[in-house]
Design an enzyme around this catalytic site. Structure first.
Site, short mmCIF file in Angstrom:
data_model
loop_
_atom_site.label_atom_id
_atom_site.label_comp_id
_atom_site.label_asym_id
_atom_site.label_seq_id
_atom_site.Cartn_x
_atom_site.Cartn_y
_atom_site.Cartn_z
N ASP A 1 98.18 23.55 109.96
CA ASP A 1 98.16 23.29 111.40
C ASP A 1 98.44 21.80 111.67
OD1 ASP A 1 97.05 26.04 112.01
OD2 ASP A 1 95.54 25.23 110.66
N HIS B 1 90.77 27.52 112.11
CA HIS B 1 92.16 27.93 111.86
C HIS B 1 92.38 29.26 112.60
CE1 HIS B 1 95.97 28.77 110.03
NE2 HIS B 1 95.51 29.92 109.58
P1 NAX Z 1 99.52 38.24 100.22
O1 NAX Z 1 99.03 39.56 100.74
O2 NAX Z 1 100.95 38.06 99.91
O3 NAX Z 1 98.72 37.88 98.90
C1 NAX Z 1 97.35 37.98 98.81
C2 NAX Z 1 97.03 38.26 97.35
O4 NAX Z 1 95.63 38.20 97.20
C3 NAX Z 1 97.48 39.65 96.90
O5 NAX Z 1 98.25 39.52 95.72
C4 NAX Z 1 96.17 40.38 96.63
O6 NAX Z 1 96.26 41.28 95.53
C5 NAX Z 1 95.24 39.21 96.30
N1 NAX Z 1 93.82 39.51 96.50
C6 NAX Z 1 93.24 40.28 97.43
N2 NAX Z 1 91.91 40.31 97.24
C7 NAX Z 1 91.66 39.50 96.19
C8 NAX Z 1 90.48 39.15 95.50
N3 NAX Z 1 89.29 39.63 95.86
N4 NAX Z 1 90.58 38.31 94.45
C9 NAX Z 1 91.78 37.84 94.05
N5 NAX Z 1 92.94 38.17 94.66
C10 NAX Z 1 92.87 39.00 95.71
O7 NAX Z 1 99.00 37.16 101.28
P2 NAX Z 1 99.47 35.65 101.44
O8 NAX Z 1 100.64 35.57 102.35
O9 NAX Z 1 99.58 35.02 100.10
O10 NAX Z 1 98.22 35.06 102.26
C11 NAX Z 1 96.96 34.88 101.63
C12 NAX Z 1 95.92 34.50 102.66
O11 NAX Z 1 96.23 33.25 103.27
C13 NAX Z 1 95.80 35.49 103.83
O12 NAX Z 1 94.42 35.70 104.10
C14 NAX Z 1 96.43 34.74 104.98
O13 NAX Z 1 95.96 35.18 106.22
C15 NAX Z 1 95.99 33.34 104.66
N6 NAX Z 1 96.70 32.24 105.33
C16 NAX Z 1 95.97 31.14 105.65
C17 NAX Z 1 96.54 30.03 106.23
C18 NAX Z 1 95.72 28.82 106.57
O14 NAX Z 1 96.28 27.88 107.13
N7 NAX Z 1 94.43 28.76 106.26
C19 NAX Z 1 97.98 30.02 106.59
C20 NAX Z 1 98.78 31.02 105.85
C21 NAX Z 1 98.12 32.35 105.62
O15 NAX Z 1 98.24 33.12 106.78
#
Ligand code: NAX
Length: 325
Positions: free
Chosen positions: A159, A187
């Site tokens: 952000d 966020h």
């Molecule tokens: P993806 O769905 O591409 O990848 C997430 C990965 O996490 C998957 O491979 C899944 O198998 C794995 N996973 C799920 N539960 C898990 C656990 N208990 N232990 C280990 N791995 C686990 O999502 P992606 O685009 O990489 O986003 C990841 C997270 O970042 C989401 O929650 C998203 O909302 C968040 N974000 C946060 C941002 C921020 O500024 N704080 C911005 C970007 C993003 O939206």
């Protein structure tokens, strides 16, 4: 050569994890003289994909990458870790209320906090990226009583970077000439990108842009940038989020340059009247591996209202997960 440090990435086969791992292994986070052991954590169903990520990382023959551990066991994945990027989380699915999302993620970040407490380096630095990032970080922190709360943070850097980029585009001044951006709060759509202390090439930002643009275009643009990217790309921000996570960890570990400010979700100690114990974004500077909140900023009525609105949302989130804290 320095001794290797251990970097854990959860959700390492996901979009952000995949984008982050290669840059970290190449030295983009901790410097090109810092050897690294990567500890990649995924859930069981994603272990095959994770194996593919590990193969690709090995195929890069990164000079700094000393070893890779890929696992679904958090006790192994957080063992002796120095830097932990908690990216993996449960996405919101159809019909899921915000409270369901909070508690589903709580079930991930509570055990991860405990595993960090029991197995990580005592100096570990934790960055939570997985949404809802601030409250997930609060849950992880609350489940790690033996580690200082100051070692847990949430990601607001994307952000912060978006706000700098928007102001740069508007003023046609390079991002490198924009100083003292401040992002307050959560966020989420209540975040407050605050340019009132910003200097743009030595001039105050307020003197270069008008208030209507600031309030009616800039603030909503930054708040809703994630949705704008999903609409355009058909997928959420990944490389920019990975880049922001790397910026966050690098500045925290190695220090912010000169008088630079960055924004980090940190545990509130009551600065600016924000409720103690919330994981809230403040402008900070970093030195010697620690952060300090920028003190003494004047907050006009608009800033107070915006900062308080985001605090109110975080208080509600905290209430919704109180059983997990
Ligand atoms: P993806 O769905 O591409 O990848 C997430 C990965 O996490 C998957 O491979 C899944 O198998 C794995 N996973 C799920 N539960 C898990 C656990 N208990 N232990 C280990 N791995 C686990 O999502 P992606 O685009 O990489 O986003 C990841 C997270 O970042 C989401 O929650 C998203 O909302 C968040 N974000 C946060 C941002 C921020 O500024 N704080 C911005 C970007 C993003 O939206």
């Amino acid at each position: 050569m320095k001794p290797a440090v251990r970097v854990t990435i959860t959700g390492a086969a996901g979009n952000i994890g995949y984008a982050a791992a290669f840059r970290i292994a190449a030295g983009g986070m901790l410097g090109t003289d810092q050897p690294i052991i990567l500890q990649l954590i995924e859930i069981e169903p994603a272990l095959d994909a994770l194996r593919g990520v590990e193969m690709e990382l090995r195929d890069c023959a990164f000079p700094l990458l000393k070893d890779i551990i890929s696992t679904a066991d958090i006790n192994i994945g957080f063992k002796d870790v120095d830097y932990a990027l908690l990216i993996g989380s449960r996405p919101r699915t159809k019909g899921m209320e915000r409270s369901d999302l909070l508690s589903a993620n709580g079930k991930i970040f509570g055990p991860q906090g405990r595993a960090i407490n029991d197995h990580a380096s005592r100096d570990v630095k934790v960055l939570v990226v997985g949404n809802p990032a601030n409250t997930n970080a609060l849950i992880a922190m609350s489940n790690a009583p033996d580690i200082s709360p100051t070692q847990f943070t949430s990601m607001m850097r994307l952000d912060h970077n978006r706000a700098i980029s928007q102001l740069s585009t508007k003023t046609r001044i390079p991002v490198t000439k924009i100083e003292h951006m401040a992002l307050w709060g959560n966020h989420s759509l209540t975040q407050y990108p605050d340019i009132s202390h910003c200097m743009v090439d030595g001039k105050s930002a307020n003197s270069l842009v008008n208030e209507s643009w600031y309030r009616n275009e800039f603030i909503p643009k930054v708040q809703k940038r994630g949705a704008e990217i999903i609409n355009a790309r058909g997928a959420s921000s990944a490389a920019s989020a990975a880049s922001a996570a790397i910026d966050h960890m690098r500045d925290w570990a190695l220090g912010t340059a000169n008088d630079a400010w960055i924004s980090m979700g940190i545990v509130s100690t009551g600065d600016y009247g924000i409720a103690k114990g919330l994981m809230y974004s403040f402008p900070v500077r970093c030195k010697n591996g620690t952060y300090e909140v920028i003190q003494g900023l004047s907050m006009d009525d608009f800033s107070v209202k915006m900062a308080k609105a985001s605090e109110a949302e975080l208080l509600e989130e905290r209430e919704a997960v109180k059983d997990l804290l």
